[in-house]
Structure formats: structure tokens, C-alpha cells
Design a protein around this motif. Structure first.
Motif, PDB file in Angstrom:
ATOM      1  N   ASP A 174      34.102  81.527  67.987  1.00  0.00           N
ATOM      2  CA  ASP A 174      35.064  81.128  69.010  1.00  0.00           C
ATOM      3  C   ASP A 174      36.487  81.539  68.616  1.00  0.00           C
ATOM      4  O   ASP A 174      37.360  81.647  69.463  1.00  0.00           O
ATOM      5  CB  ASP A 174      35.033  79.607  69.227  1.00  0.00           C
ATOM      6  N   TYR A 175      36.730  81.736  67.322  1.00  0.00           N
ATOM      7  CA  TYR A 175      38.068  82.045  66.824  1.00  0.00           C
ATOM      8  C   TYR A 175      38.273  83.515  66.481  1.00  0.00           C
ATOM      9  O   TYR A 175      39.349  84.059  66.700  1.00  0.00           O
ATOM     10  CB  TYR A 175      38.367  81.210  65.570  1.00  0.00           C
ATOM     11  N   VAL A 176      37.265  84.125  65.889  1.00  0.00           N
ATOM     12  CA  VAL A 176      37.395  85.519  65.449  1.00  0.00           C
ATOM     13  C   VAL A 176      36.072  86.243  65.684  1.00  0.00           C
ATOM     14  O   VAL A 176      35.034  85.619  65.856  1.00  0.00           O
ATOM     15  CB  VAL A 176      37.770  85.611  63.943  1.00  0.00           C
ATOM     16  N   LYS A 177      36.130  87.535  65.648  1.00  0.00           N
ATOM     17  CA  LYS A 177      34.921  88.351  65.764  1.00  0.00           C
ATOM     18  C   LYS A 177      34.136  88.281  64.460  1.00  0.00           C
ATOM     19  O   LYS A 177      34.690  88.033  63.388  1.00  0.00           O
ATOM     20  CB  LYS A 177      35.286  89.813  66.043  1.00  0.00           C
ATOM     21  N   GLU A 178      32.838  88.515  64.533  1.00  0.00           N
ATOM     22  CA  GLU A 178      31.991  88.490  63.340  1.00  0.00           C
ATOM     23  C   GLU A 178      32.473  89.513  62.305  1.00  0.00           C
ATOM     24  O   GLU A 178      32.385  89.286  61.102  1.00  0.00           O
ATOM     25  CB  GLU A 178      30.535  88.735  63.715  1.00  0.00           C
ATOM     26  N   LYS A 179      33.027  90.609  62.770  1.00  0.00           N
ATOM     27  CA  LYS A 179      33.554  91.638  61.867  1.00  0.00           C
ATOM     28  C   LYS A 179      34.637  91.050  60.957  1.00  0.00           C
ATOM     29  O   LYS A 179      34.678  91.339  59.768  1.00  0.00           O
ATOM     30  CB  LYS A 179      34.093  92.822  62.665  1.00  0.00           C
ATOM     31  N   TYR A 180      35.510  90.217  61.495  1.00  0.00           N
ATOM     32  CA  TYR A 180      36.557  89.587  60.676  1.00  0.00           C
ATOM     33  C   TYR A 180      35.921  88.677  59.620  1.00  0.00           C
ATOM     34  O   TYR A 180      36.332  88.678  58.457  1.00  0.00           O
ATOM     35  CB  TYR A 180      37.534  88.785  61.539  1.00  0.00           C
ATOM     36  N   ILE A 181      34.941  87.921  60.031  1.00  0.00           N
ATOM     37  CA  ILE A 181      34.264  87.012  59.095  1.00  0.00           C
ATOM     38  C   ILE A 181      33.674  87.811  57.930  1.00  0.00           C
ATOM     39  O   ILE A 181      33.845  87.453  56.766  1.00  0.00           O
ATOM     40  CB  ILE A 181      33.182  86.189  59.816  1.00  0.00           C
ATOM     41  N   LEU A 182      33.015  88.909  58.248  1.00  0.00           N
ATOM     42  CA  LEU A 182      32.387  89.722  57.200  1.00  0.00           C
ATOM     43  C   LEU A 182      33.407  90.494  56.368  1.00  0.00           C
ATOM     44  O   LEU A 182      33.351  90.494  55.140  1.00  0.00           O
ATOM     45  CB  LEU A 182      31.387  90.705  57.828  1.00  0.00           C
ATOM     46  N   ASP A 183      34.345  91.167  57.042  1.00  0.00           N
ATOM     47  CA  ASP A 183      35.279  92.058  56.341  1.00  0.00           C
ATOM     48  C   ASP A 183      36.403  91.324  55.622  1.00  0.00           C
ATOM     49  O   ASP A 183      36.953  91.856  54.659  1.00  0.00           O
ATOM     50  CB  ASP A 183      35.901  93.056  57.329  1.00  0.00           C
ATOM     51  N   GLU A 184      36.751  90.163  56.079  1.00  0.00           N
ATOM     52  CA  GLU A 184      37.869  89.437  55.470  1.00  0.00           C
ATOM     53  C   GLU A 184      37.397  88.221  54.654  1.00  0.00           C
ATOM     54  O   GLU A 184      37.617  88.153  53.458  1.00  0.00           O
ATOM     55  CB  GLU A 184      38.872  88.987  56.542  1.00  0.00           C
ATOM     56  N   ILE A 185      36.740  87.291  55.314  1.00  0.00           N
ATOM     57  CA  ILE A 185      36.368  86.038  54.639  1.00  0.00           C
ATOM     58  C   ILE A 185      35.275  86.286  53.596  1.00  0.00           C
ATOM     59  O   ILE A 185      35.457  85.955  52.420  1.00  0.00           O
ATOM     60  CB  ILE A 185      35.927  84.978  55.674  1.00  0.00           C
ATOM     61  N   ILE A 186      34.164  86.852  54.018  1.00  0.00           N
ATOM     62  CA  ILE A 186      33.040  87.059  53.093  1.00  0.00           C
ATOM     63  C   ILE A 186      33.421  88.051  51.989  1.00  0.00           C
ATOM     64  O   ILE A 186      33.111  87.837  50.818  1.00  0.00           O
ATOM     65  CB  ILE A 186      31.774  87.536  53.840  1.00  0.00           C
ATOM     66  N   ALA A 187      34.133  89.109  52.342  1.00  0.00           N
ATOM     67  CA  ALA A 187      34.534  90.097  51.336  1.00  0.00           C
ATOM     68  C   ALA A 187      35.443  89.466  50.283  1.00  0.00           C
ATOM     69  O   ALA A 187      35.261  89.697  49.077  1.00  0.00           O
ATOM     70  CB  ALA A 187      35.230  91.277  52.005  1.00  0.00           C
ATOM     71  N   LYS A 188      36.407  88.664  50.715  1.00  0.00           N
ATOM     72  CA  LYS A 188      37.309  88.014  49.755  1.00  0.00           C
ATOM     73  C   LYS A 188      36.548  86.993  48.907  1.00  0.00           C
ATOM     74  O   LYS A 188      36.750  86.905  47.698  1.00  0.00           O
ATOM     75  CB  LYS A 188      38.474  87.340  50.475  1.00  0.00           C
ATOM     76  N   LYS A 189      35.655  86.268  49.553  1.00  0.00           N
ATOM     77  CA  LYS A 189      34.830  85.287  48.841  1.00  0.00           C
ATOM     78  C   LYS A 189      34.040  85.966  47.730  1.00  0.00           C
ATOM     79  O   LYS A 189      34.014  85.497  46.589  1.00  0.00           O
ATOM     80  CB  LYS A 189      33.892  84.608  49.851  1.00  0.00           C
ATOM     81  N   LYS A 190      33.410  87.086  48.045  1.00  0.00           N
ATOM     82  CA  LYS A 190      32.625  87.816  47.048  1.00  0.00           C
ATOM     83  C   LYS A 190      33.521  88.369  45.943  1.00  0.00           C
ATOM     84  O   LYS A 190      33.182  88.300  44.763  1.00  0.00           O
ATOM     85  CB  LYS A 190      31.833  88.936  47.724  1.00  0.00           C
ATOM     86  N   LYS A 191      34.661  88.917  46.322  1.00  0.00           N
ATOM     87  CA  LYS A 191      35.595  89.483  45.341  1.00  0.00           C
ATOM     88  C   LYS A 191      36.059  88.414  44.350  1.00  0.00           C
ATOM     89  O   LYS A 191      36.208  88.676  43.155  1.00  0.00           O
ATOM     90  CB  LYS A 191      36.802  90.090  46.063  1.00  0.00           C
ATOM     91  N   LEU A 192      36.276  87.200  44.840  1.00  0.00           N
ATOM     92  CA  LEU A 192      36.724  86.093  43.993  1.00  0.00           C
ATOM     93  C   LEU A 192      35.575  85.442  43.218  1.00  0.00           C
ATOM     94  O   LEU A 192      35.807  84.575  42.390  1.00  0.00           O
ATOM     95  CB  LEU A 192      37.435  85.032  44.841  1.00  0.00           C
TER      96      LEU A 192
END
Length: 172
Positions: A71-89
Motif C-alpha cells: 500500500d506504501y511502496v512497490k515490491e521493487k522498493y522493498i526488495l531493492d532498498e529494504i531487503i538489500a540493506k537488511k542483507k548488507k547489514l
């Protein structure tokens, strides 16, 4: 003997100096006043995730229906920003997610996304998503409510973490 007294005093000072960082960290937690943040829209959603991922914690817990984020962002943002940063950290997560076809598609990606999931029966409706860290708890409503609020308080986080753990242990 004065030389023994001086030696003992120097040892105590050395021990105190080596503990100073730990004491400052503890003092920071003890003196921190609780805060509540109210955020809105896509920008608020992104800010909430920045707060979650900037806590420097290595695990968070989530209770969700799964689809609320879209409802807030596209799935691409979730994968490319949130999940990617989570994995990097190197951050891991555990989630309790309401059973649905979408939830099952999310669970298939658990290993790649540093996550372990358990399904809640589909009879449980969870319009708000809850994300619990050691220091903050974020509540994210579906977009039609357009409300996100974050509670920054160690005791509140500890309580919500205990509730999550109780639910987690009860589900096979």
C-alpha cells in the motif's frame, strides 16, 4: 606503603577507564526518554524502515498479513532498498504472517532474505503490521488509514518482544 597504595589506585583507574564505554552506553539507555513518532504516506514508510535498520540490531521481529507494505511502496522498493540493506547489514528477521497465497510466496524467499517465517491461521486478520526491535516498535497500518507510529522505548520493546516470543513458540 605509599608505593602499594599508588599501584592499587592506578589499577582501579585503569579498570574504570576500560569500563567507561560500557558505562556510557548504559547511561544512554537509562537517560533516554520514551518517544513516539507519527509518520504518514510513502515517505513515512521509508523513514520508519530507516529507523528500524539504523538501530544497529541484528534481528527484528514482525507480525503481518504481508500485503500491507504494498500500500506504501512497490515490491521493487522493498526488495531493492529494504531487503538489500537488511542483507548488507547482516540483519535477520523472524515473522509471523497470516496464511495466504501472497504469504506463501514471501516465505519461499525466506533464506535469500535472511528471514524465518511461521504461518498464522488465515482467520486472524492483522490490518496493522508490527515490527519489534530491541529499542523501537513500529506499527504500520494499511494505506487507507495512512498511519505509521513508532514507539521508542526499551521497556515497551521488551514487552512486545516477549509477546512475539510467546506466539512464536506456540506455533509449530
Amino acid at each position: 606503603q605509599p608505593s602499594t597504595l599508588l599501584k592499587n589506585t592506578k589499577e582501579k583507574i585503569s579498570n574504570f577507564e576500560s569500563s567507561i564505554q560500557l558505562l556510557e552506553d548504559k547511561a544512554g539507555h537509562m537517560n533516554r526518554k520514551p518517544r513516539v513518532y507519527f509518520l504518514y504516506g510513502s515517505a513515512g514508510f521509508k523513514q520508519a524502515w530507516d529507523m528500524i535498520l539504523n538501530t544497529k540490531e541484528k534481528e527484528y521481529r514482525i507480525i503481518t498479513e504481508g500485503e500491507n507494505f504494498l500500500d506504501y511502496v512497490k515490491e521493487k522498493y522493498i526488495l531493492d532498498e529494504i531487503i538489500a540493506k537488511k542483507k548488507k547489514l547482516g540483519v535477520k528477521s523472524r515473522q509471523l504472517i497470516t496464511d495466504s497465497p501472497y504469504a506463501k510466496s514471501i516465505i519461499t524467499k525466506d533464506t535469500r532474505e535472511n528471514r524465518v517465517s511461521k504461518l498464522l491461521p488465515s482467520i486472524y486478520k492483522l490490518p496493522f503490521t508490527e515490527i519489534v526491535t530491541e529499542s523501537i516498535v513500529a506499527f504500520i497500518s494499511p494505506r487507507f488509514n495512512n498511519m505509521i507510529f513508532i514507539v521508542e522505548n526499551d521497556s515497551f520493546s521488551k514487552t512486545r518482544k516477549s509477546i512475539f516470543e510467546t506466539l512464536w513458540q506456540s506455533i509449530r
